[in-house]
Design a protein around this motif. Structure first.
Motif, PDB file in Angstrom:
ATOM      1  N   UNK A 196      -1.134   1.043   6.348  1.00  0.00           N
ATOM      2  CA  UNK A 196      -0.139   0.412   5.620  1.00  0.00           C
ATOM      3  C   UNK A 196      -0.406   0.282   4.073  1.00  0.00           C
ATOM      4  N   UNK A 197      -1.713   0.467   3.564  1.00  0.00           N
ATOM      5  CA  UNK A 197      -2.073   0.675   2.108  1.00  0.00           C
ATOM      6  C   UNK A 197      -1.272   1.872   1.701  1.00  0.00           C
ATOM      7  N   UNK A 198      -1.376   2.824   2.426  1.00  0.00           N
ATOM      8  CA  UNK A 198      -0.817   4.145   1.740  1.00  0.00           C
ATOM      9  C   UNK A 198       0.646   3.995   1.907  1.00  0.00           C
ATOM     10  N   UNK A 199       1.121   3.573   2.778  1.00  0.00           N
ATOM     11  CA  UNK A 199       2.645   3.112   2.779  1.00  0.00           C
ATOM     12  C   UNK A 199       3.203   2.480   1.701  1.00  0.00           C
ATOM     13  N   UNK A 200       2.136   1.502   1.625  1.00  0.00           N
ATOM     14  CA  UNK A 200       2.474   0.442   0.359  1.00  0.00           C
ATOM     15  C   UNK A 200       2.461   1.052  -1.161  1.00  0.00           C
ATOM     16  N   UNK A 201       1.591   1.917  -1.176  1.00  0.00           N
ATOM     17  CA  UNK A 201       1.529   2.512  -2.574  1.00  0.00           C
ATOM     18  C   UNK A 201       2.775   3.758  -2.375  1.00  0.00           C
ATOM     19  N   UNK A 202       3.348   4.258  -1.526  1.00  0.00           N
ATOM     20  CA  UNK A 202       4.189   5.157  -1.577  1.00  0.00           C
ATOM     21  C   UNK A 202       5.491   4.450  -1.972  1.00  0.00           C
ATOM     22  N   UNK A 203       5.712   3.113  -1.426  1.00  0.00           N
ATOM     23  CA  UNK A 203       6.929   2.527  -1.948  1.00  0.00           C
ATOM     24  C   UNK A 203       6.968   2.263  -3.593  1.00  0.00           C
ATOM     25  N   UNK A 204       5.930   2.373  -4.216  1.00  0.00           N
ATOM     26  CA  UNK A 204       5.979   2.396  -5.817  1.00  0.00           C
ATOM     27  C   UNK A 204       5.697   3.741  -6.597  1.00  0.00           C
ATOM     28  N   UNK A 205       5.187   4.729  -5.671  1.00  0.00           N
ATOM     29  CA  UNK A 205       5.065   5.898  -6.332  1.00  0.00           C
ATOM     30  C   UNK A 205       6.398   6.776  -6.094  1.00  0.00           C
ATOM     31  N   UNK A 206       6.869   7.842  -6.996  1.00  0.00           N
ATOM     32  CA  UNK A 206       7.967   8.750  -6.457  1.00  0.00           C
ATOM     33  C   UNK A 206       7.884   9.771  -5.494  1.00  0.00           C
ATOM     34  N   UNK A 207       6.591  10.165  -5.205  1.00  0.00           N
ATOM     35  CA  UNK A 207       6.266  11.047  -4.284  1.00  0.00           C
ATOM     36  C   UNK A 207       4.830  10.732  -3.625  1.00  0.00           C
TER      37      UNK A 207
END
Length: 185
Positions: free
Chosen positions: A29-40
């Motif tokens: 969940x934290x990894x997916x949350x970070x991916x929401x904000x990061x371009x890749x």
């Protein structure tokens, strides 16, 4: 949330073993949350590694297990903002306001999922009550005078039924809390 801790350690912080278990449970969940904000995905590992170190160093701030994911998301969000600041030369980086909007929408969705979970637990707990008790606990929500009508039919005072309703509500609350606790673990 302040990531620096200058005050006294909370009395009921989670143990090191609990922290590791919680991090493992919520890492995706934290990894997916970070991916929401990061371009890749390239920066997600670095951000999550930095965030995990910060979480570990500040784990005494976490007072109970239910607060882990929101607390972790705040730390991940700050680490993402730091990573994005380093990437500002890239035209594909989203504005901080857009990222805040994405983060708040994801949190609202998460809260909505929690509400659905609570509703399912409540329905299950209500289903365990005998039909008469279920009707009694739902009576105040059906309209004005419903409890009074039930009291007259049962030959009791409305006040005595409200006391029973209060006890039933407490019982339902404990049942829902237990179901949610089992769902988390």
């Amino acid at each position: 949330m302040n990531l620096e801790s200058n005050g006294p350690e909370p009395q009921h912080s989670v143990s090191e073993a609990d922290f590791v278990r919680l991090f493992a449970r919520h890492e995706l969940a934290l990894r997916n949350y970070a991916r929401l904000m990061l371009p890749d995905w390239n920066g997600v590992d670095d951000v999550l590694q930095d965030a995990s170190i910060t979480m570990w160093e500040n784990r005494q701030q976490l007072q109970d297990e239910s607060g882990f994911l929101p607390w972790g998301k705040v730390i991940v969000r700050h680490r993402c903002f730091n990573a994005i600041a380093k990437m500002r030369r890239d035209r594909l980086v989203l504005d901080k306001n857009v990222l805040e909007l994405i983060a708040s929408e994801e949190e609202a969705e998460s809260e909505s999922e929690n509400l659905v979970s609570i509703q399912h637990s409540l329905a299950d707990c209500l289903g365990k009550l005998p039909p008469q008790r279920r009707e009694l606990v739902l009576a105040p929500y059906r309209g004005a005078g419903e409890v009074k009508t039930l009291a007259e039919q049962a030959g009791k005072t409305p006040n005595s039924l409200y006391k029973i309703i209060g006890r039933l509500r407490a019982r339902l609350s404990r049942c829902v809390e237990e179901k949610l606790r089992l769902e988390i673990s």
